[in-house]
Design a protein around this motif. Structure first.
Motif, PDB file in Angstrom:
ATOM      1  N   GLU A 181      -0.635 -46.179 -44.329  1.00  0.00           N
ATOM      2  CA  GLU A 181       0.433 -47.097 -43.904  1.00  0.00           C
ATOM      3  C   GLU A 181       0.395 -47.344 -42.405  1.00  0.00           C
ATOM      4  O   GLU A 181       0.520 -48.479 -41.927  1.00  0.00           O
ATOM      5  CB  GLU A 181       1.814 -46.538 -44.315  1.00  0.00           C
ATOM      6  CG  GLU A 181       2.150 -46.753 -45.784  1.00  0.00           C
ATOM      7  CD  GLU A 181       2.008 -48.217 -46.209  1.00  0.00           C
ATOM      8  OE1 GLU A 181       2.550 -49.107 -45.507  1.00  0.00           O
ATOM      9  OE2 GLU A 181       1.333 -48.481 -47.230  1.00  0.00           O
ATOM     10  N   ILE A 184      -2.603 -49.468 -41.386  1.00  0.00           N
ATOM     11  CA  ILE A 184      -2.366 -50.895 -41.654  1.00  0.00           C
ATOM     12  C   ILE A 184      -1.562 -51.513 -40.508  1.00  0.00           C
ATOM     13  O   ILE A 184      -1.915 -52.585 -39.972  1.00  0.00           O
ATOM     14  CB  ILE A 184      -1.616 -51.064 -43.006  1.00  0.00           C
ATOM     15  CG1 ILE A 184      -2.563 -50.694 -44.167  1.00  0.00           C
ATOM     16  CG2 ILE A 184      -1.070 -52.486 -43.164  1.00  0.00           C
ATOM     17  CD1 ILE A 184      -1.861 -50.467 -45.496  1.00  0.00           C
ATOM     18  N   GLU A 222      -9.051 -50.858 -49.187  1.00  0.00           N
ATOM     19  CA  GLU A 222      -7.649 -51.111 -49.560  1.00  0.00           C
ATOM     20  C   GLU A 222      -6.790 -51.303 -48.310  1.00  0.00           C
ATOM     21  O   GLU A 222      -5.915 -52.171 -48.271  1.00  0.00           O
ATOM     22  CB  GLU A 222      -7.116 -49.935 -50.394  1.00  0.00           C
ATOM     23  CG  GLU A 222      -7.693 -49.901 -51.804  1.00  0.00           C
ATOM     24  CD  GLU A 222      -7.496 -48.553 -52.507  1.00  0.00           C
ATOM     25  OE1 GLU A 222      -6.628 -47.762 -52.058  1.00  0.00           O
ATOM     26  OE2 GLU A 222      -8.221 -48.293 -53.477  1.00  0.00           O
ATOM     27  N   VAL A 223      -7.057 -50.485 -47.303  1.00  0.00           N
ATOM     28  CA  VAL A 223      -6.289 -50.585 -46.047  1.00  0.00           C
ATOM     29  C   VAL A 223      -6.549 -51.940 -45.381  1.00  0.00           C
ATOM     30  O   VAL A 223      -5.626 -52.616 -44.928  1.00  0.00           O
ATOM     31  CB  VAL A 223      -6.643 -49.399 -45.119  1.00  0.00           C
ATOM     32  CG1 VAL A 223      -6.158 -49.640 -43.698  1.00  0.00           C
ATOM     33  CG2 VAL A 223      -6.071 -48.101 -45.680  1.00  0.00           C
ATOM     34  N   ARG A 225      -7.568 -54.762 -46.781  1.00  0.00           N
ATOM     35  CA  ARG A 225      -6.945 -55.848 -47.557  1.00  0.00           C
ATOM     36  C   ARG A 225      -5.435 -55.901 -47.348  1.00  0.00           C
ATOM     37  O   ARG A 225      -4.858 -56.967 -47.147  1.00  0.00           O
ATOM     38  CB  ARG A 225      -7.246 -55.674 -49.040  1.00  0.00           C
ATOM     39  CG  ARG A 225      -8.502 -56.410 -49.448  1.00  0.00           C
ATOM     40  CD  ARG A 225      -8.761 -56.340 -50.941  1.00  0.00           C
ATOM     41  NE  ARG A 225     -10.183 -56.070 -51.163  1.00  0.00           N
ATOM     42  CZ  ARG A 225     -11.140 -56.962 -50.935  1.00  0.00           C
ATOM     43  NH1 ARG A 225     -10.849 -58.169 -50.498  1.00  0.00           N
ATOM     44  NH2 ARG A 225     -12.412 -56.644 -51.133  1.00  0.00           N
ATOM     45  N   ALA A 226      -4.825 -54.708 -47.377  1.00  0.00           N
ATOM     46  CA  ALA A 226      -3.369 -54.659 -47.228  1.00  0.00           C
ATOM     47  C   ALA A 226      -2.927 -55.141 -45.844  1.00  0.00           C
ATOM     48  O   ALA A 226      -1.815 -55.658 -45.695  1.00  0.00           O
ATOM     49  CB  ALA A 226      -2.870 -53.232 -47.475  1.00  0.00           C
ATOM     50  N   SER A 227      -3.809 -54.976 -44.847  1.00  0.00           N
ATOM     51  CA  SER A 227      -3.418 -55.384 -43.491  1.00  0.00           C
ATOM     52  C   SER A 227      -3.357 -56.901 -43.373  1.00  0.00           C
ATOM     53  O   SER A 227      -2.628 -57.440 -42.549  1.00  0.00           O
ATOM     54  CB  SER A 227      -4.404 -54.832 -42.459  1.00  0.00           C
ATOM     55  OG  SER A 227      -5.603 -55.589 -42.483  1.00  0.00           O
TER      56      SER A 227
END
Ligand SMILES: *Cc1c(COP(=O)(O)O)cnc(C)c1O
Length: 415
Positions: A181, A184, A222-223, A225-227
């Motif tokens: 988290e 990100i 995943e990090v 993409r989420a950012s």
């Protein structure tokens, strides 16, 4: 070669005489021991092993290779890494930055310690052309921004991601790394400031499991993409293992296959890959010759210990390959397990091994202890006055070869 007094005061053993690579006709460890009969630890650097290992890694990895200087900053070692074709250096202190810049004016230096002194950031940037800096907190991001002033758009900012526990011998996510988290949020905060944005991780040192990189790269994906921001570089760190007597890692190609597959699965073709190997490039590239000063049962009092080159043989209980060197021939002695006491008066200065040696080993014999090119020869302290050591460059092969790095026939590549 030279004897160094007061080593802690002079820094790395860089006063030995180094001939230019093309003039070098290197002796063997046996010849050096016969000539020098060393009572103090003798560091035996194998430049050809290091060069060909660095070359093999660079060839196998689909990205830029940054040598992690902390693993062994000896100039003889750095020159061999350079000769193997490595042009990028992962430095963690201003002294390492200065050393690499002095040796290689054209090197690309990256400052990959997530917590830096302000003066180190300024000096690296202004005097040594360092542009890439790693961080894992908002505080470090604002520190860097304050020190770089209006130049931040020329910087490469790398966010260090913490990883869940892997199978590595040494975990490097306890001290550094932002949880997903936080990573990100840092990617989003750094993107508008930086010219180049990266995400970095380290699976832990001497990591025997190729899947650790696959899992870490998947998490990194995943990090990213989420950012929702564009990330230019994924730095997959170091941690690549070498062989020790009780550790036989999968071949280099098995690690690269997982990394290539994980990269394809990310489906981010613009993303560049970097790696920061330390141990894997130089672990087999140096040994230390010690002398037996006393034998008490199966414990040998030797001339080096955990405050010297053998730190990892102490608390971490690494076993290193050993070889007995002596003037007279052994009369068919069987191998037996031995432990070592180092030269200091500290009772923690003990290495239980077990290390295998002929059972007639005695006072005055020498022991060559191998696979000490990484986190070995560079860890010597001045404790108890045992900071004297000599360094020679030798032609021997590694005492244990790690699969995937086999030396080519003939000379190692020279750059
Ligand atoms: C220590 C370290 C390395 C090198 O690790 P090895 O296990 O020797 O390959 C690379 N990157 C960072 C950030 C490190 O701290």
């Amino acid at each position: 070669m030279s004897l160094i007094e007061n080593r802690a005061a002079v820094g790395p053993l860089h006063h030995h005489i180094s001939l230019r690579a093309e003039e070098k006709i290197l002796p063997s460890v046996n010849e050096m021991v016969k000539t020098l009969r060393p009572e103090e630890p003798l560091h035996c650097v194998r430049p050809n092993v290091i060069s060909s290992t660095a070359h093999a890694f660079s060839t196998a990895f689909n990205g830029d290779v940054l040598y992690a200087v902390k693993c062994n900053p000896e100039p003889a070692v750095l020159r061999a890494v350079w000769a193997g074709g490595v042009r990028h250096f992962d430095c963690a202190s201003i002294s390492e930055v200065q050393l690499v810049r002095r040796l290689f004016p054209g090197a690309d230096i990256h400052f990959m310690h997530p917590v830096k002194a302000r003066s180190a950031i300024r000096e690296a940037w202004e005097q040594h052309g360092v542009r890439d800096l790693v961080l894992d907190s908002e505080s470090e991001l604002s520190k860097i921004m304050q020190e770089l002033g209006q130049h931040t758009s020329k910087s490469g900012l790398f966010i260090r991601l913490a990883l869940p526990e892997t199978g590595a011998a040494i975990n490097l996510s306890k001290k550094f790394g932002a949880e997903p988290e936080a990573a990100i949020a840092l990617l989003r905060a750094a993107r508008p400031l930086a010219g180049k944005l990266g995400l970095a991780f380290h699976v832990g040192s001497q990591c025997m499991d190729p899947l650790a990189w696959r899992d870490a790269m998947q998490l990194a994906g995943e990090v990213i993409r989420a950012s929702g921001v564009r990330v230019d570089v994924l730095d997959i760190g170091g941690g690549f293992p070498v062989a020790y007597p009780d550790m036989d890692p999968p071949p280099l190609g098995a690690f690269m296959a997982e990394i290539d597959a994980a990269y394809d699965a990310l489906d981010m073709p613009w993303l560049k890959l970097w790696a920061e190997p330390g141990r894997a490039l130089v672990g087999g590239g140096a040994s230390v010759v010690v002398q037996v000063q006393l034998r008490r049962g199966n414990m040998l009092y030797i001339s080096d210990g955990v405050y010297g080159a053998l730190a990892d043989a102490g608390a971490l209980r690494f076993r290193f390959p050993t070889r007995l060197l002596r003037a007279r021939r052994s009369q068919g002695a069987q191998d037996a397990p031995f432990g070592f006491f180092g030269p200091s008066c500290d009772s923690l200065d003990v290495m239980n091994g077990p290390f295998l040696l002929p059972d007639d080993v005695e006072e005055g014999d020498w022991i060559e202890i191998g696979q000490l090119g990484a986190y070995g020869t560079c860890l010597r302290t001045a404790f108890n006055g045992f900071d004297r050591a000599a360094l020679v460059e030798v032609s021997d092969r590694a005492m244990l070869e790690t699969a995937g790095y086999e030396l080519p026939d003939g000379d190692a590549p020279r750059g």
